[in-house]
Design an enzyme around this catalytic site. Structure first.
Site, mmCIF file in Angstrom:
data_model
loop_
_atom_site.group_PDB
_atom_site.id
_atom_site.type_symbol
_atom_site.label_atom_id
_atom_site.label_comp_id
_atom_site.label_asym_id
_atom_site.label_seq_id
_atom_site.Cartn_x
_atom_site.Cartn_y
_atom_site.Cartn_z
ATOM 1 N N LYS A 69 0.648 -1.205 0.034
ATOM 2 C CA LYS A 69 -0.063 -0.040 -0.015
ATOM 3 C C LYS A 69 0.796 1.162 0.022
ATOM 4 O O LYS A 69 2.181 1.061 0.488
ATOM 5 C CB LYS A 69 -0.915 0.057 1.250
ATOM 6 N N ASP B 6 -6.729 4.225 -4.624
ATOM 7 C CA ASP B 6 -7.313 3.964 -3.139
ATOM 8 C C ASP B 6 -8.124 5.356 -3.010
ATOM 9 O O ASP B 6 -8.449 6.332 -3.846
ATOM 10 C CB ASP B 6 -6.434 3.622 -2.458
HETATM 11 N N1 GLU Z 1 -7.391 0.220 -3.269
HETATM 12 C C1 GLU Z 1 -7.663 -1.167 -3.643
HETATM 13 C C2 GLU Z 1 -8.083 -1.945 -2.440
HETATM 14 O O1 GLU Z 1 -7.988 -1.531 -1.247
HETATM 15 C C3 GLU Z 1 -6.773 -1.960 -4.463
HETATM 16 C C4 GLU Z 1 -6.068 -1.087 -5.407
HETATM 17 C C5 GLU Z 1 -5.425 -1.797 -6.584
HETATM 18 O O2 GLU Z 1 -6.206 -2.151 -7.363
HETATM 19 O O3 GLU Z 1 -4.308 -2.322 -6.458
HETATM 20 O O4 GLU Z 1 -8.473 -3.229 -2.237
#
Ligand code: GLU
Length: 417
Positions: free
Chosen positions: A106, A146
Site C-alpha cells: 500500500k 485508493d
Molecule cells: N485500493 C484497492 C483496495 O484497497 C486496491 C487497489 C488496487 O487495485 O491495487 O483493495
C-alpha cells in the site's frame, strides 16, 4: 494513539488469531507480522503560487510470497506508516482470499487532496512516483487507486515511470483511464464485488436483494457505485447514505443518480431534496437489511456496534470495524462479510487489467464481469468453508484461508540464504 496505530493493532490481532487457529509456526508468524520493506520519502512540490510544500510519501510492501506486491495509493491528511502498513497487510490477505497471484502493498501521501489544485496533485504524484521508482515495476510492485486517487493519478504514475525508464510501461499501475490501457469494469469493480458477496450472503440465508433496505456510509467511488448497482440491477432500496459532511435518509428509497448529481453540484449529499438529515455516523445505525461501510477504517467501534440495526454488514472500506466493535457484532449475531473478501473486487479487476496489459489485449465488459463474478463467488465459498470448518465468523474464516496460503508459499520457498 493515531487512528493508523489503532488500525495496525487490529491487523496484528487478526493475524495472531489466525496464527493460533492454524497452529502456525512462530517463525512464520514473526515473518508475517512485519512488512518486507517500508519506504518513506519526502515529496516536495512548488505550489501554484510558487511556494515550496513538502509532504511525506510512503510505500509499504508487506509480502511478495505469492507474487508481486499489489495495492493502492491513498492521498489523505492522516496517512501514516502504521495505517499504510495495516493496509498493506490487508492487501496480502485480500489477494490470497480471492486467489490472485499477488502479494500485498500500500502507498500513501499525507496531504489534503481537496486543498490542492489539479496541477499540484500532478506534481505530488510525479514526485512521489519518482521517489518510489526503484521499488515498483510490473513484476515488482504494481500500484492502483485508493482513497482520493483515481484513473488520472494512475495515468500520471504510468507516465512518470515510463519517462524515467525510457519504455512505455502501462502495466506498472492499474485503475488507469480506459484510453490508457485501463480495463472496462475497473471503476465500479470494488462495489460490484461488495454487491456480489452481499448477494451470496443473502442467498445463503434464503433472502433476495430485491427491496432490501440498504444504508451506505461514504458516497465516494465505492459507496456511490454500490448504491447504483444495488438500485439499478438488483432493485434494492437505498434508504440512507452519508459523506464526510453528514447523512441523508428516506424510507422510500433514494435515487443514487439524483443524489450524485446533487453531490457534484453542492459538494455533499447533505440537503438532498426530499430526504431527512442524519448526522454522519447515524447512517451506520439506521434500521436496514444491509449496511455497507464504504468510508475509512475504525468507523464501527464498540459504541457504534451496540446501536447497529442491520441484518448483515458488507465491508466496502478497508478495516471499518475495530476489534471491540467486531466482538459486539458477534455477540449480537450480526453477520459481517469482511473487507478482505467483500471489497476484493477492486484488486481483482486490477489483476484483470494487468493481465490484459501484459498480453496487449482488450477484453469486453462481459468477459471482465464474468471473471470477477467467478473470483468473488469462489472466494465467498472458500471463506465460508473455512468458517464452517473452524466454527468461526467469516472474518476469521477469511483470515485463516489467507494466512494459510501465504504461510505455505513462504514455507516452500524457505528463507534465503
Ligand atoms: N485500493 C484497492 C483496495 O484497497 C486496491 C487497489 C488496487 O487495485 O491495487 O483493495
Amino acid at each position: 494513539m493515531s487512528s493508523g496505530a489503532v488500525f495496525l493493532n487490529t491487523a496484528l490481532l487478526m493475524l495472531k488469531e489466525a496464527a493460533e487457529y492454524l497452529n502456525l509456526d512462530p517463525g512464520l508468524h514473526e515473518i508475517l507480522k512485519r512488512p518486507k520493506r517500508t519506504v518513506i520519502v519526502s515529496v516536495p512540490i512548488k505550489t501554484d503560487k510558487g511556494e515550496t510544500k513538502v509532504f511525506t510519501g510512503i510505500r509499504v510492501q508487506h509480502s511478495n510470497a505469492r507474487g508481486p506486491y499489489k495495492g493502492g495509493v491513498r492521498y489523505y491528511p492522516s496517512v501514516d506508516v502504521e495505517e499504510v502498513t495495516a493496509l498493506a497487510m490487508l492487501m496480502t490477505w485480500k489477494c490470497a482470499v480471492v486467489d490472485l497471484p499477488y502479494g500485498g502493498a500500500k502507498g500513501g501521501v499525507a496531504c489534503d487532496p481537496k486543498s490542492l489544485s489539479k496541477s499540484e496533485l500532478e506534481r505530488v504524484t510525479r514526485r512521489y512516483t519518482s521517489m518510489i521508482y526503484d521499488v515498483i515495476g510490473p513484476y515488482i510492485d504494481i500500484p492502483g487507486p485508493d482513497v482520493y486517487t483515481d484513473a488520472q493519478t494512475m495515468a500520471w504514475m504510468v507516465d512518470t515511470y515510463s519517462m524515467l525508464r525510457g519504455v512505455f510501461t502501462p502495466e506498472v499501475a492499474t485503475g488507469k483511464p480506459i484510453s490508457l490501457y485501463g480495463s472496462l469494469g475497473r471503476l465500479d469493480a470494488t462495489s460490484r464485488g461488495v454487491v456480489i458477496t452481499a448477494r451470496e450472503f443473502f442467498k445463503s440465508v434464503g433472502k433476495p436483494l430485491k427491496d432490501a433496505k440498504v444504508a451506505i456510509q461514504g458516497f465516494g467511488n465505492v459507496g456511490y457505485n454500490a448504491a447504483k448497482i444495488l438500485h439499478d440491477e438488483y432493485g434494492a432500496k437505498i434508504i440512507a447514505v452519508s459523506d464526510s459532511k453528514g447523512g441523508i435518509y428516506n424510507s422510500e428509497g433514494l435515487n443514487p443518480h439524483k443524489v450524485i448529481e446533487h453531490k457534484n453540484k453542492t459538494g455533499s449529499v447533505v440537503g438532498f431534496p426530499g430526504s431527512k438529515p442524519l448526522a454522519a455516523d447515524e447512517v451506520l445505525t439506521v434500521k436496514c437489511d444491509l449496511l455497507i461501510p464504504a468510508a475509512l477504517e475504525n468507523a464501527i467501534n464498540k459504541q457504534v456496534a451496540e446501536r447497529i440495526d442491520a441484518a448483515v454488514i458488507a465491508e466496502g472500506a478497508n478495516g471499518p470495524t475495530t476489534p471491540d466493535g467486531d466482538k459486539v457484532l458477534q455477540e449480537r449475531k450480526i453477520a459481517v462479510v469482511p473487507d478482505i473478501l467483500s471489497n476484493a473486487g477492486g484488486v481483482t479487476v486490477s489483476y484483470l487489467e494487468w493481465v490484459q496489459n501484459l498480453k496487449r489485449e482488450t477484453w469486453t465488459i462481459e468477459e471482465v464481469h464474468s471473471k470477477l463474478e467467478a473470483k468473488m463467488v469462489r472466494g465467498f465459498k472458500d471463506v465460508n468453508e473455512r468458517a464452517k470448518k473452524y466454527e468461526v465468523p467469516m472474518r476469521q474464516g477469511a483470515m485463516i484461508l489467507a494466512v494459510e496460503k501465504v504461510a505455505e508459499a513462504i514455507n516452500y520457498q524457505g528463507i534465503w540464504p
